[in-house]
Design an enzyme around this catalytic site. Structure first.
Site, PDB file in Angstrom:
ATOM      1  N   SER A 191       0.668  -1.060  -0.001  1.00 38.23           N
ATOM      2  CA  SER A 191       0.031  -0.121   0.088  1.00 38.23           C
ATOM      3  C   SER A 191       0.943   1.237   0.016  1.00 38.23           C
ATOM      4  CB  SER A 191      -0.595   0.080   1.281  1.00 38.23           C
ATOM      5  OG  SER A 191      -1.560   1.205   1.219  1.00 38.23           O
ATOM      6  N   TYR A 225      -2.007  -1.165  10.542  1.00 32.67           N
ATOM      7  CA  TYR A 225      -2.016  -1.327   9.086  1.00 32.67           C
ATOM      8  C   TYR A 225      -0.711  -0.991   8.492  1.00 32.67           C
ATOM      9  CZ  TYR A 225      -3.891  -1.193   4.155  1.00 32.67           C
ATOM     10  OH  TYR A 225      -4.146  -1.219   3.013  1.00 32.67           O
TER      11      TYR A 225
HETATM   12  N1  LIG Z   1      -8.584  -0.273  -2.151  1.00 29.55           N
HETATM   13  C1  LIG Z   1      -7.576   0.502  -1.819  1.00 29.55           C
HETATM   14  O1  LIG Z   1      -7.736   1.560  -2.026  1.00 29.55           O
HETATM   15  C2  LIG Z   1      -6.213   0.101  -1.426  1.00 29.55           C
HETATM   16  C3  LIG Z   1      -5.329   0.869  -1.250  1.00 29.55           C
HETATM   17  C4  LIG Z   1      -4.006   0.443  -0.688  1.00 29.55           C
HETATM   18  C5  LIG Z   1      -3.797  -0.880  -0.545  1.00 29.55           C
HETATM   19  N2  LIG Z   1      -4.670  -1.681  -0.822  1.00 29.55           N
HETATM   20  C6  LIG Z   1      -4.644  -3.196  -0.453  1.00 29.55           C
HETATM   21  O2  LIG Z   1      -5.025  -3.903  -1.536  1.00 29.55           O
HETATM   22  C7  LIG Z   1      -5.482  -5.218  -1.328  1.00 29.55           C
HETATM   23  C8  LIG Z   1      -6.965  -5.371  -1.448  1.00 29.55           C
HETATM   24  O3  LIG Z   1      -7.742  -4.429  -1.145  1.00 29.55           O
HETATM   25  P1  LIG Z   1      -9.419  -4.323  -1.307  1.00 29.55           P
HETATM   26  O4  LIG Z   1      -9.614  -2.735  -1.284  1.00 29.55           O
HETATM   27  O5  LIG Z   1      -9.599  -4.771  -2.847  1.00 29.55           O
HETATM   28  O6  LIG Z   1      -9.785  -5.043  -0.202  1.00 29.55           O
HETATM   29  P2  LIG Z   1     -11.203  -5.796  -0.057  1.00 29.55           P
HETATM   30  O7  LIG Z   1     -12.285  -5.260  -0.943  1.00 29.55           O
HETATM   31  O8  LIG Z   1     -11.331  -5.461   1.498  1.00 29.55           O
HETATM   32  O9  LIG Z   1     -11.064  -7.455  -0.456  1.00 29.55           O
HETATM   33  C9  LIG Z   1     -10.215  -8.077   0.656  1.00 29.55           C
HETATM   34  C10 LIG Z   1     -10.526  -9.403   0.064  1.00 29.55           C
HETATM   35  O10 LIG Z   1      -9.769 -10.437   1.044  1.00 29.55           O
HETATM   36  C11 LIG Z   1     -10.513 -11.275   1.689  1.00 29.55           C
HETATM   37  N3  LIG Z   1     -10.119 -11.513   2.965  1.00 29.55           N
HETATM   38  C12 LIG Z   1     -10.038 -10.707   3.952  1.00 29.55           C
HETATM   39  N4  LIG Z   1      -9.560 -11.378   5.066  1.00 29.55           N
HETATM   40  C13 LIG Z   1      -9.161 -12.522   4.668  1.00 29.55           C
HETATM   41  C14 LIG Z   1      -8.550 -13.736   5.105  1.00 29.55           C
HETATM   42  N5  LIG Z   1      -8.274 -13.522   6.477  1.00 29.55           N
HETATM   43  N6  LIG Z   1      -8.474 -14.715   4.456  1.00 29.55           N
HETATM   44  C15 LIG Z   1      -8.756 -14.964   3.254  1.00 29.55           C
HETATM   45  N7  LIG Z   1      -9.388 -13.881   2.337  1.00 29.55           N
HETATM   46  C16 LIG Z   1      -9.424 -12.983   3.232  1.00 29.55           C
HETATM   47  C17 LIG Z   1     -11.881 -10.916   1.359  1.00 29.55           C
HETATM   48  O11 LIG Z   1     -12.677 -11.891   1.183  1.00 29.55           O
HETATM   49  P3  LIG Z   1     -13.534 -12.648   2.477  1.00 29.55           P
HETATM   50  O12 LIG Z   1     -14.311 -11.406   3.278  1.00 29.55           O
HETATM   51  O13 LIG Z   1     -14.721 -13.379   1.719  1.00 29.55           O
HETATM   52  O14 LIG Z   1     -12.495 -13.718   2.999  1.00 29.55           O
HETATM   53  C18 LIG Z   1     -11.824  -9.981   0.322  1.00 29.55           C
HETATM   54  O15 LIG Z   1     -11.958 -10.851  -1.003  1.00 29.55           O
HETATM   55  C19 LIG Z   1      -5.272  -5.146   0.353  1.00 29.55           C
HETATM   56  O16 LIG Z   1      -4.123  -5.750   0.728  1.00 29.55           O
HETATM   57  C20 LIG Z   1      -5.400  -3.758   0.662  1.00 29.55           C
HETATM   58  O17 LIG Z   1      -4.581  -3.446   1.855  1.00 29.55           O
HETATM   59  C21 LIG Z   1      -6.049  -1.209  -1.260  1.00 29.55           C
END
Ligand SMILES: NC(=O)c1ccc[n+]([C@@H]2O[C@H](COP(=O)([O-])OP(=O)(O)OC[C@H]3O[C@@H](n4cnc5c(N)ncnc54)[C@H](OP(=O)(O)O)[C@@H]3O)[C@@H](O)[C@H]2O)c1
Length: 267
Positions: free
Chosen positions: A158, A171
């Site tokens: 991130s 985080y």
């Molecule tokens: N979106 C942003 O703006 C942003 C910015 C910087 C970094 N990131 C990083 O990018 C990544 C994806 O972000 P996102 O926004 O797409 O996240 P998200 O929408 O919250 O999706 C997270 C996914 O991870 C799964 N998950 C959560 N806990 C889990 C566990 N313990 N075991 C297995 N699966 C698990 C969830 O599915 P289930 O709940 O079904 O398990 C979901 O499919 C993350 O690492 C986040 O920190 C995102």
């Protein structure tokens, strides 16, 4: 001179260097959000994608949508912080596919609040999912990659691993830790032709961020502090993952590609 692997200019066309046909890729947290976009793109480049998350119904829906688009995907539900589930799942990858070419560790949970409001259990729980699981999954993946003498470890970090805001210490610490892991594993596995790289997303309009994106003040704040003046569209994360997984990135090792519309280069 080092033996070259340069492809001829026209036949095959250079785009074949981005192809993943015949590769098996595990993308954690790929039932929705950025993980799903990465999985779709890897499948679109020809990989068989293993979709992971805890919600099996979401994984089946994702696999169906990739299949309907002509890609290959199957479901591998497990909680990344559950040691037994991880062990069983990697045994399944070995018995069903006999290989793992690409790991994209995309799971990342967030709990925005001041450090003073975290219990010890909450701190440890978040670090288990966001950091410890990263090390365990990389170790298990490398175990399958080492005998084949090739592999790609990709961690979704991130911009919070590079810059910081108040109210997000656990985080941020986990993501900075993952960035360190990316570099350390590049050094450790590089001699075995296994590369380790990261992708650092900026501000993306995923479902999880919907409330912030929709908030008139916060939504505008994050868009305006980005040179491109907008949030990232989830599908805009995927090109970096295809590149890092592909033959085109064969000598890229230990680096993190920041995909943030320029947010982290602004003074
Ligand atoms: N979106 C942003 O703006 C942003 C910015 C910087 C970094 N990131 C990083 O990018 C990544 C994806 O972000 P996102 O926004 O797409 O996240 P998200 O929408 O919250 O999706 C997270 C996914 O991870 C799964 N998950 C959560 N806990 C889990 C566990 N313990 N075991 C297995 N699966 C698990 C969830 O599915 P289930 O709940 O079904 O398990 C979901 O499919 C993350 O690492 C986040 O920190 C995102």
């Amino acid at each position: 001179m080092v033996q070259g692997t340069r492809p001829p200019m026209n036949t095959p066309p250079y785009l074949t260097r981005f192809e993943l046909t015949g590769k098996v890729a595990l993308v954690t947290g790929s039932g929705r959000g950025l993980g799903l976009e990465i999985a779709r793109a890897l499948a679109g480049a020809g990989a068989h994608v293993l979709l992971n998350g805890r919600n099996e119904a979401a994984l089946h829906e994702a696999a169906d949508s990739i299949g309907a688009a002509g890609g290959a995907a199957s479901c591998l539900p497990f909680d990344v912080s559950d040691a037994a589930g991880v062990r069983e799942s990697f045994a399944r990858i070995e018995s069903e596919h006999g290989r793992l070419d690409v790991l994209v560790q995309n799971v990342g949970q967030r709990n925005r609040k001041p450090l003073a409001d975290f219990t010890d259990e909450e701190i440890r729980g978040l670090l288990e999912v966001d950091l410890v699981a990263g090390l365990v999954l990389a170790r298990e993946s490398a175990r399958l990659m080492l005998p084949r003498g090739e592999g790609r470890l990709i961690a979704v970090t991130s911009v919070a691993g590079q810059i910081a805001r108040a109210g997000d210490a656990v985080y941020t610490a986990a993501k900075a830790g993952l960035a360190g892991m990316v570099r350390a594993l590049a050094a450790e596995y590089g001699p075995h032709n296994i590369t380790s790289n990261g992708i650092a997303p900026g501000f993306f309009a995923t479902e999880t961020n919907a409330a912030i994106v929709g908030d008139p003040e916060k939504g505008r704040y994050f868009a305006e502090r980005t040179p491109m003046r907008r949030w990232g569209r989830p599908e805009e994360i995927a090109g970096a993952a295809v590149f890092l997984a592909s033959p085109a990135a064969s000598y890229v090792n230990g680096h993190i590609i920041t995909v943030d519309g320029g947010a982290t280069i602004l003074m």
